[in-house]
Scaffold this motif. Structure first.
Motif, mmCIF file in Angstrom:
data_model
loop_
_atom_site.group_PDB
_atom_site.id
_atom_site.type_symbol
_atom_site.label_atom_id
_atom_site.label_comp_id
_atom_site.label_asym_id
_atom_site.label_seq_id
_atom_site.Cartn_x
_atom_site.Cartn_y
_atom_site.Cartn_z
ATOM 1 N N ASN A 20 0.869 -1.164 -0.094
ATOM 2 C CA ASN A 20 0.118 0.044 0.005
ATOM 3 C C ASN A 20 0.924 1.069 -0.044
ATOM 4 O O ASN A 20 0.344 2.440 0.081
ATOM 5 N N ARG A 56 2.788 2.251 2.391
ATOM 6 C CA ARG A 56 3.337 2.596 3.668
ATOM 7 C C ARG A 56 4.737 2.010 3.827
ATOM 8 O O ARG A 56 5.238 1.122 3.617
ATOM 9 N N SER A 68 3.431 9.242 -1.988
ATOM 10 C CA SER A 68 1.963 8.709 -2.831
ATOM 11 C C SER A 68 1.033 8.566 -1.687
ATOM 12 O O SER A 68 0.007 9.032 -1.762
ATOM 13 N N ALA A 69 1.439 7.494 -1.105
ATOM 14 C CA ALA A 69 0.455 6.726 0.028
ATOM 15 C C ALA A 69 0.126 8.367 1.034
ATOM 16 O O ALA A 69 -0.998 8.434 1.371
ATOM 17 N N ASP A 70 0.874 8.794 1.333
ATOM 18 C CA ASP A 70 0.822 10.125 2.252
ATOM 19 C C ASP A 70 -0.341 10.999 1.738
ATOM 20 O O ASP A 70 -1.070 11.755 2.325
ATOM 21 N N LEU A 71 -0.068 11.078 0.386
ATOM 22 C CA LEU A 71 -1.011 12.281 -0.228
ATOM 23 C C LEU A 71 -2.407 11.767 -0.740
ATOM 24 O O LEU A 71 -3.171 12.070 -1.431
ATOM 25 N N GLY A 72 -2.653 10.267 -0.559
ATOM 26 C CA GLY A 72 -3.707 9.661 -0.810
ATOM 27 C C GLY A 72 -3.872 9.121 -2.217
ATOM 28 O O GLY A 72 -5.006 8.799 -2.927
ATOM 29 N N LEU A 73 -2.643 8.974 -3.032
ATOM 30 C CA LEU A 73 -2.617 8.463 -4.330
ATOM 31 C C LEU A 73 -2.461 6.992 -4.428
ATOM 32 O O LEU A 73 -1.884 6.452 -3.415
ATOM 33 N N THR A 74 -3.409 6.502 -5.223
ATOM 34 C CA THR A 74 -3.454 4.979 -5.054
ATOM 35 C C THR A 74 -2.320 4.060 -6.000
ATOM 36 O O THR A 74 -2.213 2.936 -5.979
ATOM 37 N N ALA A 103 4.836 14.362 -4.699
ATOM 38 C CA ALA A 103 5.165 13.009 -3.889
ATOM 39 C C ALA A 103 6.560 12.820 -3.235
ATOM 40 O O ALA A 103 6.760 12.350 -2.127
#
Length: 268
Positions: free
Chosen positions: A26, A28, A63-69, A81
């Motif tokens: 994911n 993280r 990307s994960a911190d910014l909510g990008l999948t 990102a």
């Protein structure tokens, strides 16, 4: 000839850890793995070895911190990102290395830093100074400011370039596959591990498979091209499974792990 026994004498080592190894699917951060890596590299430094870490994961973490999948493709999103991810990544590394009284430094590079003679010399001098002060440099592509023309396409290439820049004896690529195989082991249970490669031929290049995760860039092909570059710069290279960073000690002790790519001078 037992090439692996010669690895015990290597003093200057670059370790590259891939996105799919340092993060979860994911995006993280895999904190346990990063802590283990910090312990191993601090211990290698205590042994008197010059150690450099080339760490992927900033883009995935950001990307994960910014909510990008998935990994962004638009330049402005990539830069955003990377900026967010670099801050998170280096702070976590610093915290883990501090537990073992090991100082770290961050070095962000672009192709221009390597191509320009003055900037290349400056970068080399910085590395040498850090080594003398027993600091572990943590290197990444400067994605936050780099454009397509000046960024490294992947961190496998970047790690090989860094190995050449500092005159490294050994480059270890820690990844999500344990070695180079004569076929894709995920699809072919009869695939055989290749222990030693003396030259990266077209036949060897044809064995490349797919990349590891939606946040990663390179695959086996970029690793084989890195090995080809290392062979010419007199750096040995090993591809090995990165799920347990303690594997680095086994590699350096000469155990038959992963795939060893021998530089042309090492064969003499």
């Amino acid at each position: 000839m037992d090439y692996r026994q010669k690895l015990k004498d290597h003093k200057r080592i670059v370790i590259k850890i891939g996105t799919s190894t340092v993060t979860y699917p994911n995006g993280r951060i895999n904190l346990k793995r990063m802590e283990q890596l910090a312990w191993v590299l601090a211990d290698l430094n205590n042994q008197g070895k010059d150690v450099v870490l080339v760490s992927s994961g900033a883009m995935g973490v950001g990307s994960a911190d910014l909510g990008l999948t998935e990994r962004p493709t638009e330049i402005r999103l990539k830069q955003a990102a990377a900026s967010v991810g670099q801050a998170s990544l280096i702070q976590i590394y610093k915290n883990f290395f501090n537990e073992y009284n090991q100082k770290v430094a961050q070095i962000l590079l672009t192709k221009e830093d390597i191509k320009n003679e003055e900037r290349r010399t400056t970068a080399s001098t910085t590395f040498e100074t850090l080594f003398r002060m027993q600091v572990v440099p943590i290197v990444n592509n400067n994605d936050a400011v780099a454009t397509v023309n000046f960024e490294f396409s992947d961190n496998d290439t970047l790690s090989a370039v860094v190995a050449n820049l500092i005159g490294a004896d050994l480059l270890v690529l820690l990844t999500d596959i344990d070695a180079l195989y004569d076929a894709n082991p995920r699809k072919n249970p009869g695939a055989k591990r290749i222990s030693v490669v003396e030259e990266v031929t077209d036949n060897i290049l044809s064995m490349a498979g797919e990349k590891g995760s939606i946040f990663s860039v390179g695959g086996m092909e970029t690793k084989l091209l890195a090995a080809k570059r290392c062979r010419e710069s007199r750096t040995d290279m090993v591809i090995a499974l990165g799920e347990d960073p303690r594997i680095l000690n086994k590699i350096i002790e000469g155990e038959d792990i992963g795939t060893l790519f021998i530089n042309k001078e090492f064969q003499k």
